[in-house]
Structure formats: C-alpha cells, structure tokens
Design a protein around this motif. Sequence first.
Motif, short mmCIF file in Angstrom:
data_model
loop_
_atom_site.label_atom_id
_atom_site.label_comp_id
_atom_site.label_asym_id
_atom_site.label_seq_id
_atom_site.Cartn_x
_atom_site.Cartn_y
_atom_site.Cartn_z
N ALA A 276 -33.28 28.84 37.03
CA ALA A 276 -32.32 27.93 36.41
C ALA A 276 -30.98 28.19 37.08
O ALA A 276 -30.37 29.25 36.87
N GLU A 277 -30.52 27.27 37.90
CA GLU A 277 -29.30 27.47 38.68
C GLU A 277 -28.20 26.52 38.25
O GLU A 277 -28.45 25.35 37.95
N SER A 278 -26.99 27.03 38.27
CA SER A 278 -25.83 26.17 38.06
C SER A 278 -24.94 26.24 39.29
O SER A 278 -25.03 25.40 40.18
N PHE A 298 -43.88 30.93 42.98
CA PHE A 298 -42.74 30.15 42.50
C PHE A 298 -43.24 28.88 41.82
O PHE A 298 -43.90 28.06 42.44
N THR A 299 -42.90 28.73 40.53
CA THR A 299 -43.41 27.58 39.78
C THR A 299 -42.46 26.39 39.82
O THR A 299 -42.88 25.27 40.09
N GLU A 300 -41.18 26.63 39.54
CA GLU A 300 -40.23 25.51 39.50
C GLU A 300 -38.81 26.03 39.45
O GLU A 300 -38.56 27.19 39.12
N GLY A 301 -37.87 25.15 39.78
CA GLY A 301 -36.46 25.49 39.69
C GLY A 301 -35.68 24.30 39.16
O GLY A 301 -35.93 23.16 39.55
N LEU A 302 -34.75 24.57 38.27
CA LEU A 302 -33.92 23.52 37.69
C LEU A 302 -32.46 23.76 38.08
O LEU A 302 -31.96 24.89 37.95
N VAL A 303 -31.80 22.73 38.58
CA VAL A 303 -30.37 22.81 38.85
C VAL A 303 -29.67 22.12 37.68
O VAL A 303 -29.62 20.89 37.61
N THR A 304 -29.19 22.92 36.76
CA THR A 304 -28.54 22.39 35.54
C THR A 304 -27.04 22.59 35.69
O THR A 304 -26.46 23.53 35.15
N TYR A 305 -26.43 21.69 36.41
CA TYR A 305 -25.03 21.87 36.78
C TYR A 305 -24.09 21.55 35.62
O TYR A 305 -23.07 22.21 35.43
N SER A 306 -24.43 20.56 34.84
CA SER A 306 -23.57 20.15 33.72
C SER A 306 -24.01 20.84 32.43
O SER A 306 -25.15 21.30 32.30
N ARG A 311 -28.28 21.81 28.12
CA ARG A 311 -28.81 21.54 26.77
C ARG A 311 -30.16 20.85 26.85
O ARG A 311 -31.13 21.26 26.22
N ARG A 312 -30.22 19.75 27.63
CA ARG A 312 -31.42 18.91 27.64
C ARG A 312 -32.61 19.59 28.31
O ARG A 312 -33.74 19.52 27.80
N LEU A 313 -32.38 20.22 29.45
CA LEU A 313 -33.49 20.72 30.25
C LEU A 313 -33.86 22.17 29.95
O LEU A 313 -35.01 22.56 30.17
N LEU A 314 -32.88 22.93 29.46
CA LEU A 314 -33.16 24.35 29.21
C LEU A 314 -33.08 24.74 27.75
O LEU A 314 -33.45 25.86 27.38
N GLY A 315 -32.57 23.83 26.93
CA GLY A 315 -32.46 24.12 25.50
C GLY A 315 -31.34 25.08 25.15
O GLY A 315 -31.40 25.75 24.10
N VAL A 316 -30.32 25.17 26.00
CA VAL A 316 -29.18 26.01 25.67
C VAL A 316 -28.49 25.41 24.45
O VAL A 316 -28.12 24.23 24.45
N PRO A 317 -28.32 26.17 23.37
CA PRO A 317 -27.73 25.62 22.14
C PRO A 317 -26.31 25.10 22.35
O PRO A 317 -25.53 25.69 23.10
#
Length: 416
Positions: A276-278, A298-306, A311-317
């Motif tokens: 999970a990268e920002s 390596f299964t997957e990587g998400l670039v959650t910049y915003s 919130r949407r992709l990683l469930g950060v409260p």
Amino acid sequence: MIRTAEVIAIGTEMLLGELVDTNSAWLGQRLAALGVGVYRHTTVGDNPERISEAMREASARSDLVLTTGGLGPTSDDLTNDCLAGVAEQKMVEYPEARRHVDEMFASFGREPTPSNYKQVLFPEGTELIPNPRGTAMGAMLEVNGALFATFPGVPVEMRGMFEDTLEPLVRSRTEGSIVSRTLWFTGIGESALAEEVQDLLDAPDPTVAPLAGQGKVRLRITARGEDEKEAHGKIDPVADDILSRLGKYYFGEDDETLESAVGKTLAERGETLALAESCTGGLIAKRITDAAGSSAYFTEGLVTYSDDAKRRLLGVPEETLREHGAVSEATARAMAEGARERSGADHALSVTGIAGPGGGTEDKPVGTVWFGLADAGGSEAHKVDLSAWSRSREAIRERSANLAFDLLRRHLMDTD
C-alpha cells in the motif's frame, strides 16, 4: 602485451546530458576481467581538434585505446578521420566495408544514400572490426605503440563487436586477471561502515573501496592474479572477514538488489507480499515486479495517494485520518492492515510520507515518512526523517523505497 587501457566516448550529446554513457562502464568491467587496467574514461564532443588531442594523449600512456561513437554517416561523425590524422595515414575506401553497407541496406529493403558510404572509409592500414548488427564497421590500428579500436556508440553493436573481435585479441595479449566482488549493505552509513573496515581499505591487494547511495553502501573488493582462480583466492578471505564484522547489514553481492533479496526470502519461505503506497507512487511495486518470477510472492499493490483512496481501498478509518493525518503512525499501520486483509497476503508493507517540495509543516516537514508492516502477528510502524534530502523529491522517494525494502528484510529475518 596489453596492460593498460583508456576509453574515449565521443559525442556532444553526452556532454550536454542528453545521453548517458553506459559504454565506458561496460568496457571497463570487461577489460578488468581480462586483466587490463582501465585508468581513464574521457568524454569529448564532436570536435576534430579535441578528439585528435584526446587520441594523442591516450596513445602516449596506454597500450589500448577504445573509442565509442562518431562512426555514423553524418558530417559530425569524425572518429576515423581523426584517427587517420593521428596515425598520419590517408583515408581509403575498403571494398569489404562497402559490401557490408550494401548488404545491410538490402536487408532493410532500402537503398544507401551517398552519405552512407562515408562509413566505408578508414585509415590506411586498418583491420576492420565486423558489425553484424549495424552498418558501421570498426577499425583497429596500431599508432605509436598503442592499439586503437573504434566502435559505434550504439551499445548492442559495440558490445557484440567487442565480444566477437577485440576480446579474444586482448585475451591473447594479456597476463593475469583482475577480478572484483561487490558486497552490499544497508542500515549503516558509509562513514560508519568505513570505520569498521578501515584496515582493509588501506590494504594494497586486494583493494577495498566503499561507495554509498540512497540508503545503501557497497564495498568493492578487487584483486589481480595470474588467473581468475588466484584472484578469487585473494578476495574470498577478505570478503569473509568483512562479513564477520558487518554481517547484520549485508543483503547481497554483485547484481543483488534489496528487492531481489526480499523476493528471494519470500520465495524460499513460500510467503506472499502486498503493498500500500502513497508518497512512493508505485515505485516499490515497480521494483518488486522488475524481477522475473515475482508473481510467486507478490500478490498486489495499491497506490492510495489521496485520503479518499486510503478510506475506500484500504479501509483506513475516517477518524484516523482526521485526528492523526495521512502521514502518521496510525495511518501507516491501518494501511498495512487493510492491504493484508483485502489481499490475503502473508505480509503487507505500507509507506506514507511527504516527498515535497511542498506540503510540509513544522510538525511534519518535507521528508517525514512512516512505514507500516502487518502480518499474522499484528502490525507495527516506523518513522524516518529524510529532511536532509528535502530538496529532492526523487531522492526522498527512492530512499523511502530502499528503507521500505530493508524494513521488510529485517522483519523477515527476525521472524524466521
């Protein structure tokens, strides 16, 4: 005998920074393996006086002079003309070279133009270097006791010509071998590492030289021997001594990278990784997947910049982001936990930070980076301050990626 060499890279585009000279580094490595000491790399623009001056100086102090570039069909391709002047030979047409140009263009389905036939002219007395990959053949010519060899600047052409023609010739005229072995370290600075091995840095044979960059330090051990076996015999005990002192910082040697070291460990353990990268914007995932076979771990990587993506992709409260901010311990942990939960991977690694040049605050200056790790045992977070690199966004991102790999590497070692 050939004991010393110089490489002259010819082309104004390299002086202007439009093209990076990789040929000289490659030639240096290959010649060292043949037991030839390369003492100088020179870069010179497309100017006949300066090219000729570089050639004369090199021939006065080296047994072998290799040039790359300047063999094309245009008016600024001057290498062989300058070589003829230095050798005091006239330029003559070589029928073999004309046939080669005609055959190459026929294979392209095209007709050569008059300018292409500039590539069939060489200093009189030249031995041609075949080029099956391009139209420009090279020249070998003895000048004032030095052997000149001219190559095109196109790397694939130059390398093939060297391997096919010059390498066997050099091998027949050399004595001994020069061998190098590189050990890679991370988690320790160059000065601290040097202090640990200062006695080895002062030794004349094998020589040990440090070089640092972006959170990694390498020690290059180089020895000369009558053959490669003898040279390796000198290097191996020195390498063992270094590893006995610095083993906890060591991650690989020669072409090994932090990401390949991590990948090898994951593959050996049969475990998987999600990212999970920002602030690194996918750089870590890119480096992981540069390695063939990385799909095994390596299964997957998400670039959650915003914040919304976190919130949407990683469930950060929402309250975590509101109370602590995107660059915080709580968010880094939540990103790693979310990536692991959603991917089902054994390990998840996250990074969130301020790469700059803007966006920093007094509490969180540019260069503040948080890393998160999550596995079956829970999650953890680590903060680093890269403000010393705050003038370079690229350096902060690259160093963050290296630190992330090292964090994961050490975590895997601790949980083995």
